[in-house]
Design a protein around this motif. Structure first.
Motif, PDB file in Angstrom:
ATOM      1  N   VAL A 117       0.432  -1.370  -0.175  1.00 42.87           N
ATOM      2  CA  VAL A 117      -0.086   0.308  -0.145  1.00 42.87           C
ATOM      3  C   VAL A 117       0.912   1.659  -0.021  1.00 42.87           C
ATOM      4  O   VAL A 117       1.782   1.385   0.504  1.00 42.87           O
ATOM      5  N   ILE A 118       0.657   1.913  -0.932  1.00 43.91           N
ATOM      6  CA  ILE A 118       1.336   3.169  -0.975  1.00 43.91           C
ATOM      7  C   ILE A 118       0.383   4.485  -0.376  1.00 43.91           C
ATOM      8  O   ILE A 118      -0.702   4.703  -0.545  1.00 43.91           O
ATOM      9  N   LEU A 119       1.272   5.355  -0.138  1.00 44.68           N
ATOM     10  CA  LEU A 119       0.933   6.965  -0.030  1.00 44.68           C
ATOM     11  C   LEU A 119       1.952   8.148  -0.933  1.00 44.68           C
ATOM     12  O   LEU A 119       2.702   7.956   0.015  1.00 44.68           O
ATOM     13  N   GLN A 120       1.252   8.533  -1.830  1.00 46.92           N
ATOM     14  CA  GLN A 120       1.840   9.046  -2.113  1.00 46.92           C
ATOM     15  C   GLN A 120       1.488  10.643  -1.439  1.00 46.92           C
ATOM     16  O   GLN A 120       0.712  10.930  -1.191  1.00 46.92           O
ATOM     17  N   MET A 121       2.352  11.230  -1.079  1.00 48.77           N
ATOM     18  CA  MET A 121       2.422  12.725  -0.224  1.00 48.77           C
ATOM     19  C   MET A 121       3.416  13.729  -0.907  1.00 48.77           C
ATOM     20  O   MET A 121       4.609  13.115  -1.000  1.00 48.77           O
ATOM     21  N   THR A 122       1.746  14.733  -1.733  1.00 51.87           N
ATOM     22  CA  THR A 122       2.993  16.032  -2.415  1.00 51.87           C
ATOM     23  C   THR A 122       2.430  16.721  -0.847  1.00 51.87           C
ATOM     24  O   THR A 122       1.786  17.443  -0.481  1.00 51.87           O
ATOM     25  N   SER A 123       2.908  18.445  -1.907  1.00 56.47           N
ATOM     26  CA  SER A 123       2.590  20.190  -0.948  1.00 56.47           C
ATOM     27  C   SER A 123       2.778  19.614   0.452  1.00 56.47           C
ATOM     28  O   SER A 123       2.050  20.301   1.027  1.00 56.47           O
ATOM     29  N   LEU A 124       3.891  19.230   0.645  1.00 54.33           N
ATOM     30  CA  LEU A 124       4.282  18.820   1.961  1.00 54.33           C
ATOM     31  C   LEU A 124       3.994  20.076   3.290  1.00 54.33           C
ATOM     32  O   LEU A 124       4.804  20.852   2.363  1.00 54.33           O
ATOM     33  N   LYS A 125       3.672  19.782   4.182  1.00 54.30           N
ATOM     34  CA  LYS A 125       3.797  20.755   5.532  1.00 54.30           C
ATOM     35  C   LYS A 125       4.642  21.257   6.243  1.00 54.30           C
ATOM     36  O   LYS A 125       4.856  19.543   6.565  1.00 54.30           O
ATOM     37  N   PRO A 126       5.149  21.001   7.045  1.00 55.35           N
ATOM     38  CA  PRO A 126       5.634  21.098   8.116  1.00 55.35           C
ATOM     39  C   PRO A 126       4.444  20.746   9.393  1.00 55.35           C
ATOM     40  O   PRO A 126       5.048  19.785   9.667  1.00 55.35           O
ATOM     41  N   GLU A 127       3.883  20.878   9.326  1.00 53.57           N
ATOM     42  CA  GLU A 127       2.916  20.537   9.999  1.00 53.57           C
ATOM     43  C   GLU A 127       2.287  18.171   9.589  1.00 53.57           C
ATOM     44  O   GLU A 127       1.603  18.038  10.241  1.00 53.57           O
ATOM     45  N   ASP A 128       2.593  18.125   8.851  1.00 57.07           N
ATOM     46  CA  ASP A 128       2.643  17.195   8.138  1.00 57.07           C
ATOM     47  C   ASP A 128       3.700  16.319   8.702  1.00 57.07           C
ATOM     48  O   ASP A 128       3.958  14.943   8.804  1.00 57.07           O
ATOM     49  N   THR A 129       4.999  16.658   9.752  1.00 60.05           N
ATOM     50  CA  THR A 129       6.005  16.322  10.144  1.00 60.05           C
ATOM     51  C   THR A 129       5.288  14.973  11.153  1.00 60.05           C
ATOM     52  O   THR A 129       4.451  15.803  12.839  1.00 60.05           O
ATOM     53  N   ALA A 130       5.506  14.080  11.245  1.00 59.38           N
ATOM     54  CA  ALA A 130       5.241  13.142  12.339  1.00 59.38           C
ATOM     55  C   ALA A 130       5.524  11.192  11.767  1.00 59.38           C
ATOM     56  O   ALA A 130       6.057  11.440  11.017  1.00 59.38           O
ATOM     57  N   ASP A 131       5.544  10.720  12.815  1.00 67.86           N
ATOM     58  CA  ASP A 131       5.748   9.539  12.329  1.00 67.86           C
ATOM     59  C   ASP A 131       4.507   8.820  11.676  1.00 67.86           C
ATOM     60  O   ASP A 131       3.887   8.917  12.345  1.00 67.86           O
ATOM     61  N   TYR A 132       4.728   7.869  10.513  1.00 70.14           N
ATOM     62  CA  TYR A 132       3.567   7.426   9.631  1.00 70.14           C
ATOM     63  C   TYR A 132       3.386   5.354  10.009  1.00 70.14           C
ATOM     64  O   TYR A 132       4.790   5.020   9.642  1.00 70.14           O
ATOM     65  N   TYR A 133       2.027   5.107  10.584  1.00 66.37           N
ATOM     66  CA  TYR A 133       2.668   4.091  10.504  1.00 66.37           C
ATOM     67  C   TYR A 133       1.039   2.941   9.162  1.00 66.37           C
ATOM     68  O   TYR A 133       0.274   4.118   8.986  1.00 66.37           O
ATOM     69  N   CYS A 134       1.467   1.885   9.097  1.00 66.58           N
ATOM     70  CA  CYS A 134       0.576   1.472   8.473  1.00 66.58           C
ATOM     71  C   CYS A 134      -0.247   0.243   8.814  1.00 66.58           C
ATOM     72  O   CYS A 134       0.425  -0.074  10.215  1.00 66.58           O
ATOM     73  N   ALA A 135      -1.342   0.170   8.538  1.00 71.09           N
ATOM     74  CA  ALA A 135      -2.026  -0.719   9.576  1.00 71.09           C
ATOM     75  C   ALA A 135      -3.323  -2.014   9.086  1.00 71.09           C
ATOM     76  O   ALA A 135      -3.312  -0.677   7.758  1.00 71.09           O
ATOM     77  N   ALA A 136      -3.781  -2.468   9.542  1.00 74.17           N
ATOM     78  CA  ALA A 136      -4.350  -3.593   8.471  1.00 74.17           C
ATOM     79  C   ALA A 136      -5.753  -4.061   9.171  1.00 74.17           C
ATOM     80  O   ALA A 136      -5.501  -4.452  10.721  1.00 74.17           O
ATOM     81  N   LYS A 137      -6.783  -3.973   8.880  1.00 71.27           N
ATOM     82  CA  LYS A 137      -8.110  -4.604   9.969  1.00 71.27           C
ATOM     83  C   LYS A 137      -8.743  -5.179   8.008  1.00 71.27           C
ATOM     84  O   LYS A 137      -9.529  -5.280   7.123  1.00 71.27           O
ATOM     85  N   ARG A 138      -8.591  -6.621   9.023  1.00 73.94           N
ATOM     86  CA  ARG A 138      -9.492  -7.205   8.448  1.00 73.94           C
ATOM     87  C   ARG A 138     -10.890  -7.146   8.141  1.00 73.94           C
ATOM     88  O   ARG A 138     -11.869  -7.843   8.964  1.00 73.94           O
ATOM     89  N   ALA A 139     -11.395  -6.270   6.780  1.00 74.78           N
ATOM     90  CA  ALA A 139     -12.646  -6.100   6.584  1.00 74.78           C
ATOM     91  C   ALA A 139     -13.156  -6.142   4.720  1.00 74.78           C
ATOM     92  O   ALA A 139     -12.656  -5.270   4.480  1.00 74.78           O
ATOM     93  N   ILE A 140     -13.256  -6.956   4.601  1.00 79.72           N
ATOM     94  CA  ILE A 140     -13.747  -7.699   3.189  1.00 79.72           C
ATOM     95  C   ILE A 140     -14.696  -5.928   2.619  1.00 79.72           C
ATOM     96  O   ILE A 140     -15.442  -5.591   3.091  1.00 79.72           O
ATOM     97  N   TYR A 141     -14.044  -5.358   2.048  1.00 80.15           N
ATOM     98  CA  TYR A 141     -14.701  -4.332   0.448  1.00 80.15           C
ATOM     99  C   TYR A 141     -15.272  -2.427   1.981  1.00 80.15           C
ATOM    100  O   TYR A 141     -15.981  -2.088   1.939  1.00 80.15           O
ATOM    101  N   GLN A 142     -14.403  -2.839   2.817  1.00 85.02           N
ATOM    102  CA  GLN A 142     -14.819  -2.384   3.626  1.00 85.02           C
ATOM    103  C   GLN A 142     -13.274  -1.447   4.162  1.00 85.02           C
ATOM    104  O   GLN A 142     -12.196  -2.054   4.159  1.00 85.02           O
ATOM    105  N   ARG A 143     -13.203   0.726   3.796  1.00 84.61           N
ATOM    106  CA  ARG A 143     -11.989   0.806   3.996  1.00 84.61           C
ATOM    107  C   ARG A 143     -11.879   1.184   5.660  1.00 84.61           C
ATOM    108  O   ARG A 143     -12.978   1.683   6.121  1.00 84.61           O
ATOM    109  N   PRO A 144     -10.872   1.913   6.791  1.00 86.03           N
ATOM    110  CA  PRO A 144     -10.855   1.656   7.401  1.00 86.03           C
ATOM    111  C   PRO A 144     -11.326   3.215   7.934  1.00 86.03           C
ATOM    112  O   PRO A 144     -11.146   3.608   7.178  1.00 86.03           O
ATOM    113  N   ARG A 145     -12.237   3.331   9.288  1.00 87.32           N
ATOM    114  CA  ARG A 145     -12.735   4.571   9.504  1.00 87.32           C
ATOM    115  C   ARG A 145     -12.124   5.510   9.988  1.00 87.32           C
ATOM    116  O   ARG A 145     -11.680   4.351  11.578  1.00 87.32           O
TER     117      ARG A 145
END
Length: 124
Positions: free
Chosen positions: A78-106
């Motif tokens: 899974v890819i996260l393409q980030m553009t027009s980055l701002k200083p407030e985007d500074t953070a630790d970024y984590y990938c996560a998975a949820k077993r849920a067919i055809y449902q996007r995590p909310r």
């Protein structure tokens, strides 16, 4: 054993771009919803973007129009393409998975698996 391994973080100037990748192993990618989260120092972890196994997406308001989430099902990535980055985007970024067919995590959903994160620093 499920593993989520993030890569692609780094230091970038404001206005620049970064591409984060999350390689997933040990799970059947097609039946999981995937999400990218971030946690800045002193702040709670928040959902940035998510994608269902069917390809529907969610974006937090603070990244709409700047970030794009996508998957490479052949590579279980899974890819996260980030553009027009701002200083407030500074953070630790984590990938996560949820077993849920055809449902996007909310926001607020409990996720089943987490990666260890990758650091994104945006300088002004």
């Amino acid at each position: 054993q499920v593993q989520l391994v993030e890569s692609g973080g780094g230091l970038v100037q404001a206005g620049g771009s970064l591409r984060l990748s999350c390689a997933a192993s040990g799970l059947t990618f097609s039946i999981y919803g995937m999400g990218w989260y971030r946690q800045a120092p002193g702040k709670e972890r928040e959902l940035v973007a998510s994608i269902s196994s069917g390809g529907s997406t969610y974006y937090a308001d603070f990244v709409k129009g700047r970030f794009t989430i996508s998957t490479d099902n052949a590579e279980n990535t899974v890819i996260l393409q980030m553009t027009s980055l701002k200083p407030e985007d500074t953070a630790d970024y984590y990938c996560a998975a949820k077993r849920a067919i055809y449902q996007r995590p909310r926001p607020g959903d409990a996720m089943d698996y987490w990666g260890k994160g990758t650091v994104v620093t945006v300088s002004s």
